[in-house]
Design a protein around this motif. Structure first.
Motif, short mmCIF file in Angstrom:
data_model
loop_
_atom_site.label_atom_id
_atom_site.label_comp_id
_atom_site.label_asym_id
_atom_site.label_seq_id
_atom_site.Cartn_x
_atom_site.Cartn_y
_atom_site.Cartn_z
N PRO A 146 46.02 51.30 -9.18
CA PRO A 146 44.80 51.01 -9.93
C PRO A 146 44.09 49.77 -9.44
O PRO A 146 42.88 49.67 -9.57
CB PRO A 146 45.29 50.82 -11.36
CG PRO A 146 46.76 50.70 -11.27
CD PRO A 146 47.20 51.36 -10.06
N LEU A 201 40.96 50.09 -7.37
CA LEU A 201 39.79 50.74 -7.91
C LEU A 201 38.65 49.75 -8.12
O LEU A 201 37.49 50.07 -7.89
CB LEU A 201 40.18 51.38 -9.26
CG LEU A 201 39.28 52.49 -9.77
CD1 LEU A 201 39.14 53.56 -8.74
CD2 LEU A 201 39.89 53.05 -11.04
N ARG A 202 38.98 48.54 -8.53
CA ARG A 202 37.90 47.62 -8.85
C ARG A 202 37.24 47.04 -7.60
O ARG A 202 36.18 46.47 -7.67
CB ARG A 202 38.39 46.46 -9.72
CG ARG A 202 39.65 45.85 -9.23
CD ARG A 202 40.17 44.94 -10.29
NE ARG A 202 41.39 44.27 -9.86
CZ ARG A 202 42.00 43.35 -10.54
NH1 ARG A 202 41.52 42.98 -11.69
NH2 ARG A 202 43.09 42.79 -10.08
N GLY A 203 37.91 47.24 -6.44
CA GLY A 203 37.30 46.75 -5.21
C GLY A 203 36.40 47.77 -4.55
O GLY A 203 35.89 47.54 -3.48
N LYS A 257 34.09 55.07 -11.72
CA LYS A 257 35.38 54.39 -11.61
C LYS A 257 36.27 54.77 -12.78
O LYS A 257 37.48 55.00 -12.63
CB LYS A 257 35.19 52.87 -11.58
CG LYS A 257 34.88 52.31 -10.20
CD LYS A 257 35.09 50.82 -10.15
CE LYS A 257 33.80 50.11 -10.47
NZ LYS A 257 33.85 48.69 -10.12
N ARG A 258 35.67 54.81 -13.99
CA ARG A 258 36.49 55.13 -15.16
C ARG A 258 36.97 56.56 -15.08
O ARG A 258 38.10 56.87 -15.47
CB ARG A 258 35.68 54.89 -16.43
CG ARG A 258 35.48 53.42 -16.69
CD ARG A 258 34.59 53.17 -17.86
NE ARG A 258 35.24 53.53 -19.10
CZ ARG A 258 34.62 53.54 -20.27
NH1 ARG A 258 33.35 53.24 -20.34
NH2 ARG A 258 35.26 53.88 -21.37
N TRP A 273 39.80 56.62 -12.78
CA TRP A 273 40.95 56.00 -13.44
C TRP A 273 41.65 56.99 -14.34
O TRP A 273 42.87 57.09 -14.38
CB TRP A 273 40.47 54.78 -14.22
CG TRP A 273 41.55 54.00 -14.89
CD1 TRP A 273 42.33 53.04 -14.35
CD2 TRP A 273 41.96 54.11 -16.25
NE1 TRP A 273 43.21 52.54 -15.27
CE2 TRP A 273 42.99 53.19 -16.46
CE3 TRP A 273 41.58 54.91 -17.33
CZ2 TRP A 273 43.63 53.02 -17.68
CZ3 TRP A 273 42.21 54.75 -18.55
CH2 TRP A 273 43.23 53.81 -18.72
N GLN A 274 40.82 57.76 -15.11
CA GLN A 274 41.40 58.75 -16.01
C GLN A 274 42.19 59.77 -15.23
O GLN A 274 43.30 60.16 -15.61
CB GLN A 274 40.28 59.46 -16.78
CG GLN A 274 39.67 58.60 -17.83
CD GLN A 274 39.58 59.33 -19.14
OE1 GLN A 274 39.16 60.46 -19.16
NE2 GLN A 274 39.99 58.69 -20.20
N LYS A 323 52.07 46.57 -11.77
CA LYS A 323 51.35 46.26 -13.01
C LYS A 323 51.91 45.00 -13.64
O LYS A 323 51.17 44.15 -14.13
CB LYS A 323 51.49 47.44 -13.98
CG LYS A 323 50.17 48.04 -14.33
CD LYS A 323 50.24 48.96 -15.51
CE LYS A 323 48.82 49.33 -15.90
NZ LYS A 323 48.70 50.65 -16.40
N ARG A 370 50.76 42.01 -11.84
CA ARG A 370 49.38 41.65 -12.14
C ARG A 370 49.28 40.95 -13.48
O ARG A 370 48.56 39.97 -13.65
CB ARG A 370 48.51 42.90 -12.13
CG ARG A 370 47.04 42.56 -12.06
CD ARG A 370 46.28 43.62 -11.34
NE ARG A 370 46.50 44.92 -11.92
CZ ARG A 370 45.68 45.47 -12.83
NH1 ARG A 370 44.64 44.83 -13.23
NH2 ARG A 370 45.95 46.65 -13.31
#
Lengths: 679, 187
Positions: A54, A57-59, A67-68, A71-72, A93, A96
């Motif tokens: 995960p 994903l934000r990069g 993105k969401r 993610w789902q 996780k 992080r």
């Protein structure tokens, strides 16, 4: 207007490849009518990207809704992963969460965050870097004080009732005389003088070396205060080095990765200079004026460079000879200032017995001369550099180097003068020094005197800062605001000059490092001083200063300032090492009074250790251990050097490849045009 | 984590945490900033995914953005409809990219999009001229603007087509040490 354009047929690839395609600038027109962003994501692909969890994903430059959705989908795919994968996921996780937890915890140790944000928004990154350095030094000094308090101060207070070990030394009775208490009646103002000079009741306190006893606590609470004193001093210096190098490392990473940024001046100004975090309409207007000024100056520099290249030989010779003369003139000014400091220190030490205000001035004479020199000489050098006509960046660097040189060497001269007086210029056969190995007539307790000099420098620095604030900066602002005389308006409001202020910090910190061995509470005084300095400078910044028209490159300069701080550290370490190893401690005061030099306590204690520990420590210090360790470190160093050079070569190769691809593309485009004309 | 907020479900917060560079607290704080722009339009309860879009005028009036000459381009780049009207998702995305944690490549990508005024995936001369005029408040003369545009394209254009592609831009911005600190909005 965004036209609805269809994306051409693509090869179905894993999500990673599609995203990276989109990332690296897919030149085909972006699809999907109204979304200007890159929303391509191949849903039909197999779940190959399990390793990228995960956090990748934000990069990715996708819109948030996409993105969401991704993610789902990733969450729903969880049952399909193997046990090893799910454990890895959980671990990442957890890591992080741990990182974010430490980040929130570290916020406790960053005071004044809001103030720094405000400063950065209004005055830019350069000024903010000064305040960030100041905050770093405050925290460094505070933690050093905690270290010293924990290991030296508190045990000294707790065990102060224990009797001290006194060795019978005959024939040296004169050396043991030490009574700093004033005799008889004292005038009322002497208490104020004592605080300012570090004499009197302040001298006989935990502030100075002379008050600590060489208590050797035996029995249930075993604590060797002299040993603790030495080890704390050594560890304090090492701790400061580690902090500075760590900070230097993070700054150096940016500087090395970007290769110094010497090329691409105009594109930098166009794309990387606008500070998106700046607030306020006035500040924005000022920034825009700033950028305008920079562009105009750069265009002007180009023009001047073209002119300079067109100089005739005769003009070049004149310019270079002028530069050589001015260089020696600047050097002469600096040496004159250093000689002044030397004479002032000698004068002050010889007449140390004076009373009253005159005595106060004489005591503070070295500090006064140092401060005056550090103020006058850079100003004169600035005027000289106007004649030298170097390029603006070279002028700034040269001015900084001269100021640094002056400050650190001024301090060196002061310390050298003190040393020559304490040890009779290193000659133990001279009259004054024959009896006790040091000049006991002038200095019954020389460590305390050295500590007092450092204390006076620190206090005077603070007083001068506050005095400048009150007597120079506020009046100047009021003058400029209320008197519309042309000359005064030309002078204008004060500008916050970052390099000069940073050098003040570096100098103050060097003084503290040098004096910490002789004045253990100096880090605490320095913490308080820097906190007061922070608020004073903040007030002056917001009330009296106008933002600088010429901005200051924050990243490379931060690196330079930390390097200068390291020079100061080096000077302090040299002084401390010499004091520990070579000079005979005072016989009348302090924890080391019966040793030939301070370091001797370590071997003495060493011999009292149990045999196995002794053997172990001997082994570590012996060649059988240290030589293999040294060889191992060399191998590791070579590995890293090789790695760094390989990366550097790769970067160069990739850059050349990029250029080549561009040319290939141009060639192919021309071929296509030529072929399509034929058809 | 024990806080009794009812704005988002736990899953929504997890999704936001994984899709932006913010922690839970920061996401909630940003939500309240978003809501403060128009309390009557934005509901307090986002658990059933309401479809709320704030018009550009409200976004552009935020103190962090209102003096930025590029605020319109920033809003257009991050909004879904391309006109500057932002949902909460777009809002969070925008500040996540502009936060200090976002990596250089991501910021370079979006900076390129911001400076590409005509959305043709290239920064051409007209885009550059508009950028320079916004940076200097239109106070450079025509000649100076032209000279600076020429110099910028000279320096950064690697494939010699007279305009900057995303790769040229990224290659150039990698050498700017202060890009990371200037392309950063503190909120």
């Amino acid at each position: 207007m965004n036209e609805a354009r269809r994306r051409g047929p693509t090869q179905p690839s894993g999500p990673a490849e599609v995203i990276s395609d989109c990332y690296l600038g897919d030149r085909r027109p972006s699809s999907q009518a109204s979304n200007p962003r890159c929303p391509q994501f191949d849903w039909g692909s197999a779940p190959t990207g399990d390793e990228e969890g995960p956090q990748d994903l934000r990069g990715r430059p996708l819109s948030m809704s996409l993105k969401r959705a991704v993610w789902q989908v990733q969450q729903m795919r969880v049952p399909a992963v193997s046990k090893g994968e799910s454990w890895k996921r959980k671990r990442t996780k957890l890591l992080r969460k741990l990182r974010e937890g430490t980040r929130e915890f570290l916020y406790l140790f960053s005071p004044w965050r809001k103030a720094l944000q405000l400063i950065a928004g209004n005055f830019g990154g350069g000024v903010q870097s000064f305040f960030v350095l100041l905050r770093f030094l405050v925290l460094l000094n505070f933690f050093s004080f905690l270290l010293i308090a924990g290991f030296v101060l508190v045990p000294s207070i707790v065990f102060s009732s224990e009797g001290s070990d006194s060795v019978n030394v005959s024939g040296l009775g004169e050396c043991m005389e030490y009574n700093p208490n004033p005799q008889g009646l004292v005038p009322f103002y002497s208490y104020v003088l004592d605080v300012l000079l570090g004499t009197g009741f302040v001298e006989l306190s935990y502030l100075f070396y002379g008050f600590y006893k060489n208590t050797l606590v035996q029995g249930t609470n075993f604590y060797n205060i002299p040993l603790a004193y030495i080890f704390t001093a050594v560890f304090y210096i090492a701790f400061c080095l580690i902090c500075i190098v760590a900070r230097l490392g993070t700054t150096a990473r940016v500087v090395v990765a970007t290769g110094g940024g010497s090329s691409g001046n105009y594109s930098m100004i166009a794309f990387a200079s606008w500070d998106y975090g700046s607030l306020g309409e006035k500040e924005t207007k000022l920034k825009q004026k700033n950028i305008l000024y920079r562009l105009q100056v750069d265009l002007e520099e180009e023009r001047l460079k073209k002119q300079a290249a067109a100089l005739t030989l005769k003009q070049k010779i004149i310019l270079y000879s002028l530069r050589v003369i001015l260089f020696f003139l600047a050097l002469g000014l600096i040496i004159a200032a250093l000689v002044g400091i030397f004479m002032a220190t000698q004068f002050s030490q010889e007449r140390s017995g004076q009373e009253g205000i005159l005595g106060l001035i004489i005591q503070y004479l070295p500090s006064i001369v140092i401060t005056a020199g550090n103020f006058v000489v850079p100003m004169l050098c600035d005027q000289i550099s106007l004649l030298e006509r170097y390029s603006p960046s070279l002028t700034i660097i040269l001015a900084l180097m001269r100021a640094v040189f002056l400050r650190l060497f001024g301090l060196c001269v002061l310390l050298f003068t003190l040393w020559s007086q304490v040890t009779c210029s290193g000659n133990p056969e001279e009259d004054d020094c024959r009896l006790c190995q040091y000049n006991h007539k002038l200095y019954p307790c020389w460590e305390t005197r050295v500590g007092q000099e450092m204390y006076k420098l620190t206090v005077f620095d603070l007083l001068v800062t506050i005095a400048t604030l009150v007597l120079v900066e506020f009046p100047r602002r009021m003058l400029v605001d209320n008197w519309s005389n042309k000359l005064v308006q030309k002078l204008g409001r004060q500008e916050f000059v970052v390099p000069a202020n940073v050098l003040v910090l570096v100098y103050g910190q060097t003084v503290v490092w040098t004096g910490a061995l002789f004045c253990p509470l100096l880090p605490l005084i320095n913490t308080v001083k820097f906190i007061i300095l922070f608020y004073c400078k903040k007030i002056t910044l917001f009330c009296n200063c106008r933002p600088a028209l010429r901005t200051f490159r924050s990243t490379t300069s931060t690196f330079f300032f930390l390097v200068v701080l390291l020079f100061g550290w080096g000077l302090a370490t040299a002084v401390m090492t010499y004091s520990l190893a070579a000079i005979h401690p005072s016989l009348s005061c302090g924890p080391f009074r019966f040793f030939a030099n301070m370091w001797l306590i370590v071997p003495t204690t060493f011999h009292t250790l149990p045999d196995t520990t002794k053997e172990f420590l001997f082994f570590i210090g012996s060649q059988a251990f240290s030589i293999p360790l040294f060889i191992l470190l060399c191998v590791v160093l070579c590995y890293f050097i090789a790695l760094a050079s390989v990366y550097g070569k790769t970067v160069g190769l990739l850059r050349a490849q990029l250029k080549l691809e561009g040319r290939d593309k141009q060639f192919l485009v021309k071929q296509i045009e030529a072929l399509s004309e034929h058809l | 984590m024990g806080n009794k907020q009812t704005t988002f479900t736990a899953q929504q917060l997890d999704a936001y945490q994984d899709c932006t560079y913010f922690t839970r607290k920061e996401i909630l704080r940003l939500f309240y900033r978003y809501r403060d722009l128009a309390p009557q339009l934005v509901p307090l309860d986002y658990t059933n995914h309401p479809d709320v879009t704030l018009p550009y005028e409200l976004i552009g009036s935020m103190p962090e953005l209102k003096d930025n000459p590029f605020r319109q381009r920033i809003a257009e780049v991050f909004s879904e409809d391309g006109q500057g009207n932002m949902t909460l998702d777009d809002f969070l995305d925008m500040f996540s990219v502009l936060s200090e944690m976002a990596p250089r490549d991501l910021k370079a990508y979006y900076a390129f999009k911001i400076y590409d005024f005509n959305n043709d995936d290239f920064i051409c001369k007209s885009d550059l001229e508009k950028t320079l005029n916004k940076l200097t408040r239109n106070e450079l003369t025509e000649d100076e603007v032209r000279m600076v545009c020429e110099k910028v394209i000279d320096e950064a254009d690697l494939d010699n087509d007279g305009r900057l592609s995303l790769e040229d831009f990224q290659h150039m911005i990698v050498q700017a040490p202060e890009f990371l600190s200037t392309f950063h909005i503190r909120i």
